[in-house]
Motif scaffolding. Structure first.
Motif, PDB file in Angstrom:
ATOM      1  N   ALA A 193       0.828  -0.922  -0.112  1.00  0.00           N
ATOM      2  CA  ALA A 193      -0.058  -0.054   0.024  1.00  0.00           C
ATOM      3  C   ALA A 193       0.913   1.247  -0.033  1.00  0.00           C
ATOM      4  CB  ALA A 193      -1.085   0.068   1.167  1.00  0.00           C
ATOM      5  N   MET A 194       1.999   1.265   0.638  1.00  0.00           N
ATOM      6  CA  MET A 194       2.835   2.346   0.748  1.00  0.00           C
ATOM      7  C   MET A 194       3.469   2.644  -0.528  1.00  0.00           C
ATOM      8  SD  MET A 194       2.822   3.675   3.772  1.00  0.00           S
ATOM      9  CE  MET A 194       4.156   4.776   4.030  1.00  0.00           C
ATOM     10  N   VAL A 195       4.086   1.794  -1.184  1.00  0.00           N
ATOM     11  CA  VAL A 195       4.621   1.920  -2.498  1.00  0.00           C
ATOM     12  C   VAL A 195       3.702   2.168  -3.604  1.00  0.00           C
ATOM     13  CG1 VAL A 195       5.684   0.742  -4.230  1.00  0.00           C
ATOM     14  CG2 VAL A 195       6.552   0.228  -2.064  1.00  0.00           C
ATOM     15  N   SER A 196       2.365   1.474  -3.491  1.00  0.00           N
ATOM     16  CA  SER A 196       1.320   2.089  -4.328  1.00  0.00           C
ATOM     17  C   SER A 196       0.772   3.610  -4.075  1.00  0.00           C
ATOM     18  CB  SER A 196       0.245   1.185  -4.040  1.00  0.00           C
ATOM     19  OG  SER A 196       0.468  -0.308  -4.085  1.00  0.00           O
ATOM     20  N   THR A 197       0.633   3.966  -2.937  1.00  0.00           N
ATOM     21  CA  THR A 197      -0.015   5.185  -2.682  1.00  0.00           C
ATOM     22  C   THR A 197       1.067   6.275  -3.029  1.00  0.00           C
ATOM     23  OG1 THR A 197       0.856   4.973  -0.372  1.00  0.00           O
ATOM     24  CG2 THR A 197      -1.533   4.727  -0.900  1.00  0.00           C
ATOM     25  N   GLY A 242       8.200   2.675   0.412  1.00  0.00           N
ATOM     26  CA  GLY A 242       7.421   3.556  -0.901  1.00  0.00           C
ATOM     27  C   GLY A 242       8.060   5.074  -1.018  1.00  0.00           C
ATOM     28  N   LEU A 243       8.758   5.620  -0.012  1.00  0.00           N
ATOM     29  CA  LEU A 243       9.319   6.722  -0.249  1.00  0.00           C
ATOM     30  C   LEU A 243      10.506   6.400  -1.016  1.00  0.00           C
ATOM     31  CD1 LEU A 243       8.932   8.808   3.127  1.00  0.00           C
ATOM     32  CD2 LEU A 243       7.869   9.154   0.978  1.00  0.00           C
ATOM     33  N   ILE A 270      -5.055   0.469  11.290  1.00  0.00           N
ATOM     34  CA  ILE A 270      -5.593   1.862  11.494  1.00  0.00           C
ATOM     35  C   ILE A 270      -4.474   2.888  10.939  1.00  0.00           C
ATOM     36  CG2 ILE A 270      -6.107   3.593  13.249  1.00  0.00           C
ATOM     37  CD1 ILE A 270      -6.868   0.970  15.001  1.00  0.00           C
ATOM     38  N   LEU A 271      -3.252   2.746  11.053  1.00  0.00           N
ATOM     39  CA  LEU A 271      -2.110   3.474  10.624  1.00  0.00           C
ATOM     40  C   LEU A 271      -2.289   3.560   9.223  1.00  0.00           C
ATOM     41  CD1 LEU A 271       0.240   5.275  11.402  1.00  0.00           C
ATOM     42  CD2 LEU A 271       1.435   3.153  11.022  1.00  0.00           C
ATOM     43  N   LEU A 272      -2.501   2.402   8.441  1.00  0.00           N
ATOM     44  CA  LEU A 272      -2.640   2.183   6.883  1.00  0.00           C
ATOM     45  C   LEU A 272      -3.879   2.991   6.254  1.00  0.00           C
ATOM     46  CD1 LEU A 272      -1.409   0.952   4.644  1.00  0.00           C
ATOM     47  CD2 LEU A 272      -2.776  -1.010   4.930  1.00  0.00           C
ATOM     48  N   ILE A 273      -4.893   2.837   7.145  1.00  0.00           N
ATOM     49  CA  ILE A 273      -6.317   3.722   6.744  1.00  0.00           C
ATOM     50  C   ILE A 273      -6.075   5.079   7.058  1.00  0.00           C
ATOM     51  CG2 ILE A 273      -8.697   3.803   7.527  1.00  0.00           C
ATOM     52  CD1 ILE A 273      -8.682   0.610   8.145  1.00  0.00           C
ATOM     53  N   LEU A 274      -5.492   5.544   8.039  1.00  0.00           N
ATOM     54  CA  LEU A 274      -5.158   6.874   8.236  1.00  0.00           C
ATOM     55  C   LEU A 274      -4.346   7.441   7.142  1.00  0.00           C
ATOM     56  CD1 LEU A 274      -4.470   7.238  12.268  1.00  0.00           C
ATOM     57  CD2 LEU A 274      -6.344   8.130  10.793  1.00  0.00           C
ATOM     58  N   ILE A 275      -3.215   6.702   6.762  1.00  0.00           N
ATOM     59  CA  ILE A 275      -2.255   7.090   5.683  1.00  0.00           C
ATOM     60  C   ILE A 275      -3.240   7.202   4.480  1.00  0.00           C
ATOM     61  CG2 ILE A 275      -0.420   6.690   4.057  1.00  0.00           C
ATOM     62  CD1 ILE A 275       0.840   5.366   6.800  1.00  0.00           C
ATOM     63  N   LEU A 276      -3.944   6.175   4.168  1.00  0.00           N
ATOM     64  CA  LEU A 276      -4.888   6.195   2.879  1.00  0.00           C
ATOM     65  C   LEU A 276      -5.803   7.319   2.867  1.00  0.00           C
ATOM     66  CD1 LEU A 276      -4.944   2.403   2.174  1.00  0.00           C
ATOM     67  CD2 LEU A 276      -3.463   3.936   1.159  1.00  0.00           C
TER      68      LEU A 276
END
Lengths: 499, 163
Positions: free
Chosen positions: A156-160, A270-271, A475-481
């Protein structure tokens, strides 16, 4: 094996004559291919993976890791000489490197860039080595549910972070997961999405997919653009090398701070380099004396900050890769896939029983960075000339090698068809701004994700998502997305109130 | 084929693909279906969202140059009429490359197609022959002999001259 034994063994492994030779081969090929117009580090790794699989474990590690570790160094050549970024990590180098070249200080700028790259690489490797004792207990604490969510988090991080339309990245990452499920399911023996095709029964191999996704679209792009990047005269490349090297050591504190920025960016999956260089440049501009006036007009400190950060990033990005099996960047996903196939599996083992492998990575980062910088400084002129090679010469040669590379994987013509199909698909994605790196990450991490998902389900059923670490990560992932959407909604609401 | 049409086809193909994988996944035993079903059910709404966002931003022309980490953006010179004409020729040549590798074998087919590409792009005659010969040498000495990779004979050459 004690830590010191592992440090020593890691060094011995890569100093073995054949392994060292493959490291040198990786450095030369990477630096040359990266300097060529339109050929990035991913293409270089994709083309070399078939060769790596014929080698023994440490020889393959030396080849694959050295190609990746030094790919940001030669990138600076086109940025400084022609104001054309050689890769995503060398965009900010243009800001001060190109004005320096126009002021007759091209050689000084290039030498400063190469030297600070080496220093950044060494710094990143040291941080990686220091972080190992902290990582070991952390990795042992995690179980299958945490690893499954961490994999999803990485994808998800690389994708977003790989485009403006975040949903596109996520879709492509999920597509990668689905592609990884093609073939006979090893546990149940059920064929999945094979259409009765024999080539698909074994699943899709990483090499033809990688060559197709990354080498072929770049070649098509070269064909489409139709010209080499510059026809400029290559002047001012003889004097100023010593000054450039001295500059990097004079501004040692800036090198350390920028390297820290690079390591920090690298550690967050991802960064990528494209973020590290701008962060480091911004940091240098905000903290260096008189930078407001001189930065952007040919200040060597701007070059030093960027190049030390982009190379230090590699050490930082190895931290989540080695510890949790989450590649910190798309290029590292390729490296990760290659390492998996030669039998190096990140996670608990590599931090405990195979610690020598981890230290061989660290030594490779250090030695390859220094050797590459020296070679780049010595061979500035030929590398600069390589940037002017006509695409019409490169395209058919690389295409021919790609075809053989795809075939070499399993001596199966079907793999060439897979490569061609993914080549066309990759070009299609690229044309419409759908990012390709998440697909590769999904493909590489898919089997592990499926294994952890099944084990987690067996242990806790679907309640595994409620475990403290997995729940927090979700939760962290949902917050980031969700945060950018929430922010945009708030902004709209505020605008509405003002009206 | 216009860019808008091509983009629409890509989006709809992805939607169709995820629908297919979801439906097929639902018919599989639970253990084999876990990942495909989970992934497809997430991908379907996300694809719809991605397409919605893209069409909303269509007028801003932002989707063409979607800068991404490690994935370089498409430049304007790559989407010109001339660029697409060059790409079309490349695809034809690439298809011929694969066909000749299959029919004539790697050692004949690949160097031959490299030579044709170079000559068609008006590269100097001698340089073209030299580079094609280099490809042959790399294939033979590098792959076939060095890496002990059995490069396949062509279907046609085997039929005409035997194995």
């Amino acid at each position: 094996m004690s830590t010191w034994d592992a440090v020593w063994a890691g060094l011995i492994h890569i100093l073995e004559p054949t392994a060292f030779l493959y490291m040198m081969l990786g450095i030369v090929i990477s630096s040359t291919l990266v300097a060529l117009p339109g050929i990035g580090s991913k293409t270089a790794i994709a083309l070399l993976l078939p060769l790596a699989f014929t080698l023994d474990k440490f020889e393959a590690i030396c080849l694959i890791v050295s190609v990746w570790a030094v790919s940001n160094t030669a990138n600076s050549i086109t940025s400084i000489l022609f104001a054309v970024p050689g890769g995503s990590g060398s965009q900010a180098t243009i800001l001060d490197g190109y004005p320096m070249a126009r002021n007759g200080e091209a050689s000084r700028a290039l030498s400063a860039a190469f030297t600070s790259s080496a220093l950044g690489g060494i710094f990143g490797a040291i941080v990686l080595a220091i972080s190992l004792p902290v990582l070991k207990p952390l990795v042992i604490l995690l179980g299958p549910p945490e690893f499954f969510v961490l994999i999803m988090f990485g994808i998800a991080m690389v994708s977003t972070l790989s485009g403006k339309n975040k949903a596109k990245g996520l879709v492509i990452g999920i597509l990668g997961l689905l592609i990884s499920s093609v073939g006979i399911h090893l546990v149940s023996g059920i064929p999945r999405f094979t259409f009765g095709n024999l080539t698909l029964m074994d699943g899709l191999n990483l090499i033809p997919v990688t060559i197709g996704l990354f080498a072929i679209p770049e070649l098509i792009s070269l064909v489409a653009s139709g010209s080499s990047i510059s026809k400029m005269e290559l002047n001012n490349l003889d004097s100023g090398r010593r000054q450039g090297i001295r500059d990097s050591f004079t501004h040692w504190w800036l090198v350390i701070r920028s390297s820290l920025v690079g390591v920090w960016v690298g550690m967050i999956p991802g960064l990528g380099s494209s973020v590290a260089d701008w962060f480091a440049y911004g940091h240098a501009r905000a903290t260096e004396k008189g930078a407001e006036e001189t930065f952007g007009k040919g200040d060597v400190r701007g070059v030093i900050a960027v190049d030390s950060a982009t190379n230090a990033k590699e050490g930082g990005s190895l931290i989540p890769t080695l510890a949790f099996g989450i590649p910190g960047s798309s290029t590292l996903a390729l490296v990760f896939g290659g390492l998996l196939i030669v039998g190096v599996k990140p996670g608990k083992d590599i931090l405990t029983t195979q610690l020598d492998v981890t230290f061989s990575f660290i030594w490779l980062l250090i030695i390859a960075s220094v050797i590459t910088s020296l070679l780049c400084i010595i061979f500035i002129k030929p590398l600069a000339k390589a940037t002017q090679v006509r695409p019409t010469l490169l395209v058919p040669l690389i295409c021919a090698v790609s075809v053989v590379g795809a075939f070499a994987n399993s001596n199966n013509f079907g793999d060439i068809i897979v490569m061609a199909t993914f080549g066309v698909f990759g070009y299609w994605l690229r044309l419409h701004g759908w990012p390709r790196p998440p697909l590769l990450l999904g493909l590489v991490l898919g089997p592990e994700a499926e294994r952890h998902l099944w084990t987690s389900y067996q242990l806790y059923e679907w309640e595994f998502v409620l475990r403290p670490i997995t729940g927090s990560l979700l939760i962290l992932l949902i917050l980031i997305l969700g945060w950018p959407t929430v922010k945009a909604l708030f902004a709209k609401l505020q605008q509405g109130e003002r009206v | 084929m216009s860019l808008v049409f091509s983009r629409t086809v890509l989006g709809l193909s992805l939607l169709a693909l995820f629908t297919y994988t979801l439906l097929v996944g639902l018919d599989m035993p639970f253990r084999a279906s876990m990942l495909p079903v989970l992934a497809s059910s997430l991908a379907l709404p996300l694809t719809a969202l991605a397409l919605f966002v893209e069409y909303k931003k269509e007028n801003q022309k932002s989707s063409q140059a979607d800068e991404s980490s490690g994935d370089l953006a498409v430049s304007q010179s790559e989407v010109s009429v001339d660029a697409f004409r060059r790409v079309r020729y490349f695809f034809i040549w690439f298809a011929c490359l694969l066909a000749s590798a299959h029919l004539l074998g790697f050692l004949i087919g690949l160097p031959l197609m490299v030579l044709i590409y170079l000559l068609a792009n008006r590269e100097p005659y001698r340089l073209s022959i030299f580079l094609s010969f280099m490809v042959l040498m790399i294939l033979y000495w590098g792959f076939q002999k060095g890496l002990v990779l059995p490069l396949p004979e062509g279907v046609l050459t085997t039929m005409l001259f035997g194995g």
